[in-house]
Design a protein around this motif. Structure first.
Motif, PDB file in Angstrom:
ATOM      1  N   ILE A 100      13.738 -10.087   6.018  1.00  0.00           N
ATOM      2  CA  ILE A 100      14.650 -10.103   7.165  1.00  0.00           C
ATOM      3  C   ILE A 100      15.443 -11.404   7.209  1.00  0.00           C
ATOM      4  CG2 ILE A 100      14.739 -10.198   9.702  1.00  0.00           C
ATOM      5  CD1 ILE A 100      12.459  -8.138   9.720  1.00  0.00           C
ATOM      6  N   GLY A 101      14.800 -12.487   6.793  1.00  0.00           N
ATOM      7  CA  GLY A 101      15.491 -13.772   6.761  1.00  0.00           C
ATOM      8  C   GLY A 101      16.640 -13.828   5.774  1.00  0.00           C
ATOM      9  N   MET A 102      16.705 -12.873   4.845  1.00  0.00           N
ATOM     10  CA  MET A 102      17.737 -12.865   3.808  1.00  0.00           C
ATOM     11  C   MET A 102      18.956 -12.026   4.178  1.00  0.00           C
ATOM     12  SD  MET A 102      15.139 -12.187   0.613  1.00  0.00           S
ATOM     13  CE  MET A 102      16.493 -11.670  -0.444  1.00  0.00           C
ATOM     14  N   VAL A 103      18.885 -11.293   5.297  1.00  0.00           N
ATOM     15  CA  VAL A 103      19.927 -10.304   5.579  1.00  0.00           C
ATOM     16  C   VAL A 103      20.563 -10.557   6.945  1.00  0.00           C
ATOM     17  CG1 VAL A 103      18.802  -8.590   4.129  1.00  0.00           C
ATOM     18  CG2 VAL A 103      18.298  -8.634   6.595  1.00  0.00           C
ATOM     19  N   ASP A 104      21.560  -9.733   7.245  1.00  0.00           N
ATOM     20  CA  ASP A 104      22.306  -9.873   8.497  1.00  0.00           C
ATOM     21  C   ASP A 104      21.922  -8.834   9.539  1.00  0.00           C
ATOM     22  OD1 ASP A 104      24.089 -11.964   7.431  1.00  0.00           O
ATOM     23  OD2 ASP A 104      24.839 -10.344   6.158  1.00  0.00           O
ATOM     24  N   ALA A 105      21.354  -7.721   9.111  1.00  0.00           N
ATOM     25  CA  ALA A 105      20.957  -6.665  10.040  1.00  0.00           C
ATOM     26  C   ALA A 105      19.886  -5.810   9.386  1.00  0.00           C
ATOM     27  CB  ALA A 105      22.154  -5.806  10.434  1.00  0.00           C
ATOM     28  N   VAL A 106      19.125  -5.107  10.224  1.00  0.00           N
ATOM     29  CA  VAL A 106      17.941  -4.381   9.769  1.00  0.00           C
ATOM     30  C   VAL A 106      17.962  -2.957  10.307  1.00  0.00           C
ATOM     31  CG1 VAL A 106      15.406  -4.299   9.859  1.00  0.00           C
ATOM     32  CG2 VAL A 106      16.588  -6.514   9.720  1.00  0.00           C
ATOM     33  N   LEU A 107      17.583  -2.012   9.453  1.00  0.00           N
ATOM     34  CA  LEU A 107      17.324  -0.632   9.857  1.00  0.00           C
ATOM     35  C   LEU A 107      15.861  -0.348   9.595  1.00  0.00           C
ATOM     36  CD1 LEU A 107      17.815   2.390  10.480  1.00  0.00           C
ATOM     37  CD2 LEU A 107      18.742   2.619   8.161  1.00  0.00           C
ATOM     38  N   ILE A 108      15.162   0.136  10.606  1.00  0.00           N
ATOM     39  CA  ILE A 108      13.750   0.431  10.445  1.00  0.00           C
ATOM     40  C   ILE A 108      13.478   1.863  10.894  1.00  0.00           C
ATOM     41  CG2 ILE A 108      13.114  -0.524  12.720  1.00  0.00           C
ATOM     42  CD1 ILE A 108      10.481  -1.508  11.357  1.00  0.00           C
ATOM     43  N   GLY A 109      12.718   2.606  10.068  1.00  0.00           N
ATOM     44  CA  GLY A 109      12.290   3.932  10.468  1.00  0.00           C
ATOM     45  C   GLY A 109      12.410   5.044   9.465  1.00  0.00           C
ATOM     46  N   ASP A 167       0.815  -1.212   0.000  1.00  0.00           N
ATOM     47  CA  ASP A 167       0.000   0.000   0.000  1.00  0.00           C
ATOM     48  C   ASP A 167       0.852   1.267   0.000  1.00  0.00           C
ATOM     49  OD1 ASP A 167      -2.423  -1.364  -0.030  1.00  0.00           O
ATOM     50  OD2 ASP A 167      -2.406  -1.611   2.153  1.00  0.00           O
ATOM     51  N   GLU A 168       0.193   2.382   0.257  1.00  0.00           N
ATOM     52  CA  GLU A 168       0.884   3.670   0.220  1.00  0.00           C
ATOM     53  C   GLU A 168       1.773   3.890   1.442  1.00  0.00           C
ATOM     54  OE1 GLU A 168      -1.725   6.908  -0.472  1.00  0.00           O
ATOM     55  OE2 GLU A 168      -2.295   6.224  -2.483  1.00  0.00           O
ATOM     56  N   THR A 169       1.458   3.227   2.526  1.00  0.00           N
ATOM     57  CA  THR A 169       2.273   3.301   3.735  1.00  0.00           C
ATOM     58  C   THR A 169       2.435   1.899   4.313  1.00  0.00           C
ATOM     59  OG1 THR A 169       0.334   3.706   5.128  1.00  0.00           O
ATOM     60  CG2 THR A 169       1.539   5.651   4.318  1.00  0.00           C
ATOM     61  N   LEU A 170       3.478   1.716   5.132  1.00  0.00           N
ATOM     62  CA  LEU A 170       3.696   0.434   5.801  1.00  0.00           C
ATOM     63  C   LEU A 170       2.512   0.115   6.700  1.00  0.00           C
ATOM     64  CD1 LEU A 170       6.000  -1.767   6.388  1.00  0.00           C
ATOM     65  CD2 LEU A 170       6.397  -0.449   8.485  1.00  0.00           C
ATOM     66  N   ASN A 171       1.996  -1.137   6.602  1.00  0.00           N
ATOM     67  CA  ASN A 171       0.892  -1.529   7.467  1.00  0.00           C
ATOM     68  C   ASN A 171       0.931  -3.032   7.706  1.00  0.00           C
ATOM     69  OD1 ASN A 171      -0.523  -2.884   5.268  1.00  0.00           O
ATOM     70  ND2 ASN A 171      -1.058  -0.841   4.525  1.00  0.00           N
ATOM     71  N   ALA A 172      -0.087  -3.551   8.330  1.00  0.00           N
ATOM     72  CA  ALA A 172      -0.105  -4.952   8.752  1.00  0.00           C
ATOM     73  C   ALA A 172       0.060  -5.920   7.585  1.00  0.00           C
ATOM     74  CB  ALA A 172      -1.405  -5.244   9.502  1.00  0.00           C
ATOM     75  N   LYS A 173      -0.395  -5.538   6.390  1.00  0.00           N
ATOM     76  CA  LYS A 173      -0.255  -6.424   5.234  1.00  0.00           C
ATOM     77  C   LYS A 173       1.214  -6.696   4.881  1.00  0.00           C
ATOM     78  CE  LYS A 173      -4.429  -4.519   3.059  1.00  0.00           C
ATOM     79  NZ  LYS A 173      -4.927  -3.760   1.874  1.00  0.00           N
ATOM     80  N   ASP A 174       2.079  -5.781   5.308  1.00  0.00           N
ATOM     81  CA  ASP A 174       3.489  -5.882   4.922  1.00  0.00           C
ATOM     82  C   ASP A 174       4.328  -6.701   5.895  1.00  0.00           C
ATOM     83  OD1 ASP A 174       3.122  -4.080   2.714  1.00  0.00           O
ATOM     84  OD2 ASP A 174       3.091  -2.436   4.177  1.00  0.00           O
ATOM     85  N   ILE A 175       3.774  -7.084   7.022  1.00  0.00           N
ATOM     86  CA  ILE A 175       4.577  -7.734   8.060  1.00  0.00           C
ATOM     87  C   ILE A 175       5.177  -9.043   7.557  1.00  0.00           C
ATOM     88  CG2 ILE A 175       4.501  -8.822  10.329  1.00  0.00           C
ATOM     89  CD1 ILE A 175       2.413  -6.694  11.118  1.00  0.00           C
ATOM     90  N   LYS A 176       4.360  -9.873   6.923  1.00  0.00           N
ATOM     91  CA  LYS A 176       4.869 -11.160   6.467  1.00  0.00           C
ATOM     92  C   LYS A 176       5.949 -11.019   5.394  1.00  0.00           C
ATOM     93  CE  LYS A 176       3.431 -15.764   4.970  1.00  0.00           C
ATOM     94  NZ  LYS A 176       2.263 -16.661   4.656  1.00  0.00           N
ATOM     95  N   PRO A 177       5.731 -10.234   4.316  1.00  0.00           N
ATOM     96  CA  PRO A 177       6.798 -10.090   3.327  1.00  0.00           C
ATOM     97  C   PRO A 177       8.063  -9.443   3.896  1.00  0.00           C
ATOM     98  CG  PRO A 177       4.950  -8.636   2.809  1.00  0.00           C
ATOM     99  CD  PRO A 177       4.484  -9.574   3.861  1.00  0.00           C
ATOM    100  N   VAL A 178       7.900  -8.522   4.832  1.00  0.00           N
ATOM    101  CA  VAL A 178       9.084  -7.923   5.462  1.00  0.00           C
ATOM    102  C   VAL A 178       9.846  -8.965   6.268  1.00  0.00           C
ATOM    103  CG1 VAL A 178       9.810  -6.331   7.292  1.00  0.00           C
ATOM    104  CG2 VAL A 178       8.300  -5.527   5.473  1.00  0.00           C
TER     105      VAL A 178
END
Length: 477
Positions: A288-297, A273-284
């Motif tokens: 995350i499983g593909m990387v070593d560290a995460v930046l959020i915000g 969607d136009e902004t991050l929301n609950a629909k995006d939790i699973k794909p995000v």
């Protein structure tokens, strides 16, 4: 107790503050000689057994001072041509007339053996010729004095001294059982070398191996964008300049095109969607499983659905993460999501108040105490941004004074967050990632300011990160 690598940090930061290595070496050698003269006496036959680094340099200076009242021989583990540091080479020149190879010299004929072989170098095992020399020292039945630490301390084979003369602070792992009688001597490390981050912090920068391949030097995910497109892109580009291999950005649909167009180096994943929301939790979470560290915000916005999604993503995240910008307000509403996390949070003064409910004091000492207390309570590393940054893990705290007023321009905080997550992805601890990045970001900004003054932009800071790394990593190689 001082970790071995922190000795290197302090040495380099002391030089940065105007106290040269030669001066520290002279002070260390003189302090060692003074302890030997006081505790053991004069008129002794002394062997100073030296390696090839700065610990050897301390030994050369100690030998020179001991010759005034003793019969001194310098025994070398390697030929003089293999002495590594310029300071040690200069110290050797003043004692080379009493130096010889250690091969074949019976150590039992001396009254005192001074161990200046290995010091606090970054090693996990003792190799030849040091193994043989350490065994010879331990088997000599002669009184032994180690300089700074017993050579081999922390490995399977170490010198067993009667006395250890150490500098500044006790070193990690030292006890009377493994170090004998311990004397802590001041050698002139400036107080600011302990207090402020500097180029010495790069001792913790993970240098990539010659045979490493794509992905082994850090893969990150930036979760950002929607209302704002520049912030996540700045963070991702800064992470590349800090040395990561792969940058993924997860961003709401309207941001996908703009962020993709900023640089072909960014691997951009469009959300629903136009902004991050609950629909995006699973794909995000899959990303995350593909990387070593995460930046959020960066650039996410403060919408209610976005804030709730941030909390759920943080709570489920099992990777080291940086929480910045709009994500700080989200976790502030439910601090329980931080439990058990390896995290760096990067608030400015208003965000610190949002996070903790308390304002940052104006006084620097009080500010540092407040940040340290908050970091301890939250169980995270805090990098509180300001005229002087404060970095704390709740137990250790350092300040950063690089940077300039030109960096009040938008985006420099996103650059900083990208630098921190880059180092987290490369296996650096959260505290070390934060303090290296604070210095790097400010120094890159200072270099940009020298050229551009108040016209600098966040992208100019990114452009100068490579020069900062080049200058200070070269010093360590």
């Amino acid at each position: 107790m001082l970790p071995f690598k922190e000795v290197r940090v302090l040495d380099i930061n002391s030089e940065h503050l105007g106290v040269p290595m030669d001066a520290l070496m002279d002070n260390a050698g003189e302090a060692t000689a003074e302890v030997i003269l006081t505790e053991i006496g004069t008129g002794k036959k002394i062997a100073v057994v030296c390696g090839v680094g700065n610990n050897a340099g301390d030994g050369f200076v100690a030998a020179r001072n001991l010759t005034r009242h003793n019969d001194v021989t310098v025994l070398l583990a390697h030929p003089p041509s293999e002495i590594r540091t310029e300071s040690a080479k200069r110290a050797y020149e003043r004692v080379k007339h009493i130096a010889s190879s250690s091969v074949g010299v019976p150590l039992s004929k001396f009254d005192v053996i001074v161990d200046a072989l290995l010091g606090t170098g970054n090693y996990t095992e003792v190799r030849e010729p040091y193994r043989t020399l350490i065994n010879r020292i331990n088997g000599s039945k002669t009184k032994v004095v180690s300089i700074d630490v017993p050579s081999g301390l922390g490995t399977d084979l170490a010198v067993e001294p009667d006395i250890t003369v150490t500098f500044t602070e006790m070193k990690e792992g030292m006890t009377p059982e493994n170090s004998g009688k311990i004397f802590v001597q001041d050698i002139g490390i400036p107080a600011d070398a302990h207090r402020y981050v500097g180029p010495g912090e790069f001792a913790y920068y993970p240098i990539r191996g010659a045979e490493s391949h794509k992905g082994q030097n850090g893969r990150i995910l930036v979760i950002g964008g929607g209302p704002f497109t520049g912030a996540p892109a700045l963070a991702g580009l800064a992470a590349y300049r800090m040395g990561v291999d792969l940058v993924h950005i997860a961003t709401p649909a309207p941001s996908f095109g703009p962020i993709s167009s900023y640089s072909p180096n960014l691997i951009v994943h469009g959300l629903v969607d136009e902004t991050l929301n609950a629909k995006d939790i699973k794909p995000v979470q899959q990303l995350i499983g593909m990387v070593d560290a995460v930046l959020i915000g960066p650039g996410l916005g403060l919408g209610r659905g976005t804030q709730e999604a941030v909390r759920k993503i943080v709570k489920a995240c099992d990777k080291p993460l940086v929480i910045d910008a709009d994500a700080i307000a989200a976790v502030a509403e439910d601090l329980s999501v931080l439990e058990g996390k390896t995290a760096v949070i990067t608030p400015h003064a208003k965000e610190f108040e949002t996070l903790t409910g308390e304002s940052l004091p104006k006084d620097l000492e009080e500010r540092a105490k407040a940040v340290e207390e908050a970091a301890r309570k939250l169980g995270v590393v805090l990098l509180a941004k300001g005229h002087i940054d404060v970095v704390s893990d709740g137990h250790l705290t350092k300040l950063n004074r690089t940077g300039n007023p030109g960096m009040s321009v938008g985006g420099t905080g996103d650059v900083l967050a990208g630098e921190v997550v880059a180092l987290l992805s490369k296996g650096t601890t959260a505290y070390n990632a934060a303090r290296i990045s604070a210095f790097t970001n400010g120094k890159a900004g200072d270099l940009a300011f020298e050229k551009l003054g108040y016209s600098l932009m966040a992208t100019d800071v990114i452009d100068n990160v490579p020069e900062v790394l080049r200058r200070y990593l070269k010093r360590l190689q």
